[in-house]
Design a protein around this motif. Structure first.
Motif, PDB file in Angstrom:
ATOM      1  N   ALA A  46       0.839  -1.201   0.000  1.00 47.14           N
ATOM      2  CA  ALA A  46       0.000   0.000   0.000  1.00 47.14           C
ATOM      3  C   ALA A  46       0.873   1.250   0.000  1.00 47.14           C
ATOM      4  O   ALA A  46       1.956   1.272   0.602  1.00 47.14           O
ATOM      5  N   SER A  47       0.394   2.298  -0.647  1.00 49.96           N
ATOM      6  CA  SER A  47       1.215   3.486  -0.895  1.00 49.96           C
ATOM      7  C   SER A  47       1.469   4.347   0.340  1.00 49.96           C
ATOM      8  O   SER A  47       2.287   5.267   0.290  1.00 49.96           O
ATOM      9  N   ASP A  48       0.783   4.074   1.455  1.00 46.60           N
ATOM     10  CA  ASP A  48       0.974   4.910   2.641  1.00 46.60           C
ATOM     11  C   ASP A  48       1.934   4.307   3.664  1.00 46.60           C
ATOM     12  O   ASP A  48       1.985   4.747   4.811  1.00 46.60           O
ATOM     13  N   PHE A  49       2.706   3.312   3.243  1.00 42.78           N
ATOM     14  CA  PHE A  49       3.668   2.692   4.168  1.00 42.78           C
ATOM     15  C   PHE A  49       5.095   2.873   3.676  1.00 42.78           C
ATOM     16  O   PHE A  49       5.442   2.487   2.557  1.00 42.78           O
ATOM     17  N   GLY A  50       5.929   3.457   4.534  1.00 45.41           N
ATOM     18  CA  GLY A  50       7.365   3.413   4.333  1.00 45.41           C
ATOM     19  C   GLY A  50       7.893   2.175   5.029  1.00 45.41           C
ATOM     20  O   GLY A  50       7.131   1.353   5.558  1.00 45.41           O
ATOM     21  N   SER A  51       9.209   2.025   5.045  1.00 45.59           N
ATOM     22  CA  SER A  51       9.755   0.810   5.657  1.00 45.59           C
ATOM     23  C   SER A  51      11.191   1.023   6.097  1.00 45.59           C
ATOM     24  O   SER A  51      11.874   1.966   5.680  1.00 45.59           O
ATOM     25  N   VAL A  52      11.632   0.120   6.954  1.00 47.59           N
ATOM     26  CA  VAL A  52      13.059  -0.044   7.237  1.00 47.59           C
ATOM     27  C   VAL A  52      13.472  -1.356   6.589  1.00 47.59           C
ATOM     28  O   VAL A  52      12.856  -2.401   6.835  1.00 47.59           O
ATOM     29  N   TYR A  53      14.483  -1.275   5.741  1.00 46.55           N
ATOM     30  CA  TYR A  53      14.976  -2.446   5.008  1.00 46.55           C
ATOM     31  C   TYR A  53      16.273  -2.927   5.635  1.00 46.55           C
ATOM     32  O   TYR A  53      17.156  -2.129   5.954  1.00 46.55           O
ATOM     33  N   VAL A  54      16.378  -4.247   5.831  1.00 44.87           N
ATOM     34  CA  VAL A  54      17.650  -4.840   6.277  1.00 44.87           C
ATOM     35  C   VAL A  54      18.013  -5.955   5.298  1.00 44.87           C
ATOM     36  O   VAL A  54      17.190  -6.815   4.988  1.00 44.87           O
ATOM     37  N   SER A  55      19.239  -5.903   4.794  1.00 43.96           N
ATOM     38  CA  SER A  55      19.629  -6.831   3.727  1.00 43.96           C
ATOM     39  C   SER A  55      19.839  -8.259   4.230  1.00 43.96           C
ATOM     40  O   SER A  55      19.812  -9.205   3.451  1.00 43.96           O
ATOM     41  N   GLY A  56      20.055  -8.429   5.549  1.00 48.16           N
ATOM     42  CA  GLY A  56      20.318  -9.771   6.077  1.00 48.16           C
ATOM     43  C   GLY A  56      19.087 -10.624   6.284  1.00 48.16           C
ATOM     44  O   GLY A  56      19.189 -11.824   6.599  1.00 48.16           O
ATOM     45  N   GLY A  57      17.904 -10.058   6.097  1.00 48.64           N
ATOM     46  CA  GLY A  57      16.672 -10.831   6.257  1.00 48.64           C
ATOM     47  C   GLY A  57      16.571 -11.943   5.226  1.00 48.64           C
ATOM     48  O   GLY A  57      17.067 -11.818   4.106  1.00 48.64           O
ATOM     49  N   ALA A  58      15.934 -13.045   5.609  1.00 50.23           N
ATOM     50  CA  ALA A  58      15.862 -14.201   4.715  1.00 50.23           C
ATOM     51  C   ALA A  58      14.514 -14.889   4.851  1.00 50.23           C
ATOM     52  O   ALA A  58      13.755 -14.643   5.786  1.00 50.23           O
ATOM     53  N   ARG A  59      14.241 -15.764   3.878  1.00 46.98           N
ATOM     54  CA  ARG A  59      13.028 -16.583   3.906  1.00 46.98           C
ATOM     55  C   ARG A  59      13.452 -18.048   3.919  1.00 46.98           C
ATOM     56  O   ARG A  59      14.545 -18.400   3.464  1.00 46.98           O
TER      57      ARG A  59
END
Length: 371
Positions: free
Chosen positions: A137-150
Motif C-alpha cells: 500500500a502506498s501509505d507505508f514506508g519501511s526499514v529495510y535490512v539486507s540480512g533478512g531471509a526466507r
C-alpha cells in the motif's frame, strides 16, 4: 560408535540428525509423519533484529539462530543437491509514519553492534518501498535490512534428511513410544526396540504423550496456525523481500509468483487441522491493510500446522529432569523455523559436552516438565 535415537523429524530433529551423522554417530530418526507437524506447514522469516518483543531471553536465542543459518546452509550445500528452501532476500518492516520509521531504524542500528549479520540498513519512503515490493500500500514506508531471509520449512527438512541419510543416518516412519525398564529407557516402534546411548525428543506438541510412560508431565500446548498460499502468476516474485507489517501476520514471497501470508495463532483449537473460512477472512483482511491486492489473488491452498508452546512462551532446551541421557527441545512456537536449526546445534553441542555459545540456563526443561 555412539548410538543416538531422535524422535521427531521436523526442523529440530532433522537438523540434529544431520549434524550428528557428520560426527560419525549412529543416528536413527523416528518420525510418525504427523499431518499437523508445524515445520511442514510453515514458511519462515529469518529477521529477529527488528522485533519489539520484550523477552530478552528469546531475542538472544533468535539473534544467535539467525547468525547460524548461513553457516548451516553453506555446509548443507556441500552434502546435498536438494533445494534448501532458504534465500537471503532482505526484509522490509513497514510503518505508517516517519516517527515510527526513525524509531525502528534506531533499534536496528543499535542491534547491529552485536548482530552485524543484520547487513545493510535503510529507511525507505513509500515509493522506495513500492519499488522493492510493488504490491505494498502506498501509505507505508519501511526499514529495510539486507540480512533478512526466507525459508520453506518442508524444503529445508527434506534437504537435511537427504544429507543426513547420505552420511549414514537411518529414518524410520512410525509412532515411537518410550518404555522404562529399571534404570534404562528403550525406544519402541511397533515390535522393534532400540537401546540408545542418547535420546533426543523433538516431538513438538506431541511431547506430553511421549513422556507419560516415564512418569513425567509436560506443560506443552498445541497452537493451531493457518497460512494462505497464494498464486501470483503475473508477478515475478523470486527476489522480493519478506515483509513484516505492524501486525502478528507477515508476507513471504517465494519463486514463480508464490506467496504465503499468515498466520493465525489459535490457542484453543487443540490438534484440529481443518482450515476455516474464519481464518481465511482474518488473514486476508489483515494483510490487505498493507497489500490490498491479496484480496484479488488466487488462493492455491490453506495449510494448517500445530505449533508447541509453553505457558510463558519460553522454549525448553536441555536434558529431562530425571534422565540426563535424554535431551529435549520444545516450545519454540511461531519462531520454530527461525530458531529450530540453532536449537538442534545447541543440543548436539550439549551431547558432546561442549560449552554453548548461548546461555541456555533460562531454557531449563524443568520449567515445563515435572514428575
Amino acid at each position: 560408535m555412539e548410538k543416538i535415537v531422535i524422535i521427531g523429524g521436523g526442523i529440530v530433529g532433522m537438523t540434529a540428525a544431520y549434524l550428528l551423522s557428520k560426527q560419525q554417530k549412529e543416528v536413527i530418526v523416528i518420525d510418525k509423519q504427523e499431518r499437523g507437524q508445524a515445520t511442514y506447514a510453515a514458511a519462515g522469516i529469518i529477521c529477529p533484529w527488528l522485533s519489539k518483543r520484550r523477552n530478552k531471553v528469546w531475542y538472544e536465542l533468535a539473534k544467535d539462530s539467525a547468525r547460524y543459518y548461513p553457516e548451516l546452509i553453506k555446509q548443507l550445500a556441500q552434502d546435498t543437491t536438494k533445494n534448501t528452501g532458504y534465500k537471503m532476500v532482505g526484509a522490509l518492516c513497514l510503518r505508517d509514519t516517519e516517527e515510527k520509521l526513525i524509531e525502528l531504524e534506531q533499534i536496528a542500528r543499535s542491534r547491529k553492534e552485536e548482530a552485524p549479520e543484520i547487513g545493510e540498513i535503510k529507511r525507505l519512503t513509500p515509493s522506495e518501498t513500492q519499488n522493492m515490493f510493488p504490491i505494498v500500500a502506498s501509505d507505508f514506508g519501511s526499514v529495510y535490512v539486507s540480512g533478512g531471509a526466507r525459508v520453506d520449512g518442508a524444503a529445508l527438512v527434506a534437504a537435511l534428511q537427504d544429507a543426513a541419510m547420505k552420511q549414514g543416518a537411518t529414518v524410520i516412519h512410525g509412532k515411537a513410544r518410550l518404555e522404562k525398564k529399571s534404570e534404562t529407557v528403550q525406544v519402541v516402534v511397533k515390535e522393534q526396540h532400540w537401546m540408545a546411548d542418547k535420546i533426543i525428543l523433538a516431538a513438538g506438541a506431541w511431547l506430553p504423550e511421549l513422556i507419560q510412560p516415564l512418569g513425567l508431565q509436560a506443560a506443552i500446548h498445541p497452537q493451531k496456525g493457518q497460512l494462505l498460499h497464494l498464486e501470483w502468476n503475473e508477478q515475478v516474485t523470486n527476489d522480493w523481500p519478506v515483509v513484516l507489517p505492524p501486525s502478528a501476520k507477515s508476507i513471504v514471497p517465494f519463486d514463480d509468483g508464490r506467496m504465503i501470508i499468515g498466520a493465525t495463532h489459535e490457542n484453543e483449537e487443540g490438534f484440529d487441522l481443518e482450515p476455516t473460512e474464519t481464518a481465511k477472512v482474518e488473514i486476508l483482511d489483515e494483510i490487505a491493510r498493507f497489500a490490498p491486492e491479496v484480496k484479488h489473488t488466487k488462493i492455491a491452498e490453506i495449510r494448517v500446522g500445530t505449533r508447541p508452546f509453553t505457558p510463558d512462551f519460553t522454549p525448553i532446551i536441555g536434558t529431562l529432569p530425571t534422565a540426563k541421557s535424554i535431551f529435549v527441545a520444545n516450545g519454540l512456537g511461531s519462531s520454530g523455523l527461525t530458531t529450530g536449526p540453532y536449537v538442534a546445534k545447541l543440543l548436539v553441542d550439549l551431547i558432546a559436552g561442549k560449552k554453548s555459545q548461548t546461555d541456555i540456563t533460562d531454557f531449563d526443561p524443568s520449567n515445563a516438565i515435572t514428575s
